[in-house]
Design a protein around this motif. Structure first.
Motif, PDB file in Angstrom:
ATOM      1  N   ILE A   6      35.167   1.446   0.930  1.00 58.61           N
ATOM      2  CA  ILE A   6      36.450   0.935   1.397  1.00 58.61           C
ATOM      3  C   ILE A   6      37.150   2.016   2.216  1.00 58.61           C
ATOM      4  N   LYS A  52      39.850  -8.393   6.390  1.00 55.79           N
ATOM      5  CA  LYS A  52      40.957  -8.041   5.512  1.00 55.79           C
ATOM      6  C   LYS A  52      42.192  -8.897   5.768  1.00 55.79           C
ATOM      7  N   GLU A  92      40.075   3.381   1.978  1.00 54.99           N
ATOM      8  CA  GLU A  92      40.750   4.440   1.217  1.00 54.99           C
ATOM      9  C   GLU A  92      39.802   5.565   0.835  1.00 54.99           C
ATOM     10  N   ASP A 150      35.891 -11.139   0.385  1.00 56.38           N
ATOM     11  CA  ASP A 150      36.852 -10.226  -0.216  1.00 56.38           C
ATOM     12  C   ASP A 150      36.415  -8.788   0.018  1.00 56.38           C
ATOM     13  N   PRO A 151      37.122  -8.006   0.833  1.00 58.55           N
ATOM     14  CA  PRO A 151      36.731  -6.618   1.100  1.00 58.55           C
ATOM     15  C   PRO A 151      36.687  -5.744  -0.152  1.00 58.55           C
ATOM     16  N   ARG A 152      37.412  -6.143  -1.209  1.00 52.13           N
ATOM     17  CA  ARG A 152      37.386  -5.345  -2.439  1.00 52.13           C
ATOM     18  C   ARG A 152      36.011  -5.351  -3.092  1.00 52.13           C
ATOM     19  N   ALA A 153      35.184  -6.345  -2.758  1.00 57.50           N
ATOM     20  CA  ALA A 153      33.843  -6.422  -3.339  1.00 57.50           C
ATOM     21  C   ALA A 153      32.929  -5.315  -2.834  1.00 57.50           C
ATOM     22  N   TYR A 179      35.026   5.203   3.461  1.00 62.57           N
ATOM     23  CA  TYR A 179      33.683   4.608   3.422  1.00 62.57           C
ATOM     24  C   TYR A 179      32.619   5.648   3.062  1.00 62.57           C
ATOM     25  N   GLY A 230      33.729  -2.080  -2.755  1.00 68.31           N
ATOM     26  CA  GLY A 230      34.052  -0.782  -3.340  1.00 68.31           C
ATOM     27  C   GLY A 230      32.827  -0.138  -3.957  1.00 68.31           C
TER      28      GLY A 230
END
Length: 285
Positions: A138, A100, A140, A130-133, A143, A135
């Motif tokens: 994640i 991140k 928030e 990219d950690p958003r990939a 996990y 989702g």
């Protein structure tokens, strides 16, 4: 200090000993300072982190919490107890912080490159992850641990100089490859052939009872590691590629043995030596 050479006493001044100690200390400091911990300097033999054996890529599992008297391959928690599942969430946060925050990895900010199948990293560059990939896997969302559908991250560890021989055509797929993965590769051969240069990933229950209890599995962003992530592993800032594996509806209250495998023509699978294979257990209440 005195010693004897050919029967004659010789006096060795203490300054020689001091100089020797200083020289060894300086050499040790230089080696420690210049070694990047993310570069695979030794590829023979495995460690808990890399699982690289005899130049064959290995897999690692996260999160991992080591406690006295408990197997570090067991991921056990109560989804109704926040203190129970947040231990694992915190462990994943700690593992993913370098992914991140690129500035935490030595050299990553200077060398990072936005890669894809058409544009692999040029010499001296490393690929962005990219950690958003991942989702909905994640932080928030915890996990998905609190929903009894945890996301487990699988990391591919490749030795320097290893070049994957891809399973990128349906006629070459081995019979021992899981059926769902063979079907997916076959479908992609028609729809997106440009993305077949991938080190594929499968996860299954080890025994028939495990296969019944494991439930549906989702791989994010895809069921494998794009080949461009296996390049330039000796460049400063390189981070091994990862895949999030979400266990959508595992049977609760039952120990589930899981085995994940990396697939390429030049990856051997050996459970005992952890070559191309990783094992862990899930127990969710």
């Amino acid at each position: 200090m005195a010693c004897t050479v050919r029967g004659k006493p010789v006096v060795i001044h203490p300054a020689f000993y001091a100089a020797g100690i200083i020289l060894v200390a300086v050499i040790g400091f230089l080696i420690f300072y210049h070694v990047d911990p993310r570069v695979h300097y030794a590829i023979f033999g495995a460690s808990d982190d890399t699982n690289i054996v005899n130049g064959i890529p290995g897999l690692s599992v996260r999160p991992r919490i080591t406690e006295a008297g408990k197997s570090e391959t067991l991921i056990m928690y109560n989804s109704r107890d926040k203190n129970s599942y947040m231990r694992w969430v915190d462990a994943l946060d700690d593992f993913l912080k370098e992914y991140k925050n690129p500035w935490l990895s030595h050299g990553r900010m200077e060398n990072i490159h936005n890669c894809d199948f058409r544009y692999p990293p040029p010499p001296g560059a490393v690929c962005e992850i990219d950690p958003r990939a991942f989702g909905p896997c994640i932080s928030e969302n915890h996990y998905n641990f609190h929903r009894s559908a945890p996301c487990i991250f699988i990391k591919l560890n490749t030795p320097t100089g290893w070049i994957p021989a891809y399973y990128n055509e349906s006629k070459s797929l081995p019979e021992v490859m899981p059926g769902y993965l063979r079907s997916m590769i076959t479908a992609q051969e028609s729809s997106r052939p440009d993305q077949l240069n991938t080190v594929w990933l499968s996860c299954e229950g080890e025994m028939p009872a495990d296969a019944e209890n494991i439930g549906p599995i989702r791989f994010l962003p895809i069921a494998g590691f794009p080949g461009y992530y296996t390049k330039n592993v000796d460049v400063a800032g390189y981070l091994p590629p990862i895949v999030a594996v979400m266990f959508e509806r595992p049977t609760l209250g039952v120990l589930i043995n899981v085995e994940c495998k990396a697939w390429a023509k030049n990856i051997q699978h050996d459970r005992d030596r952890l070559m191309g294979v990783v094992h862990f257990e899930l127990l969710i209440d």
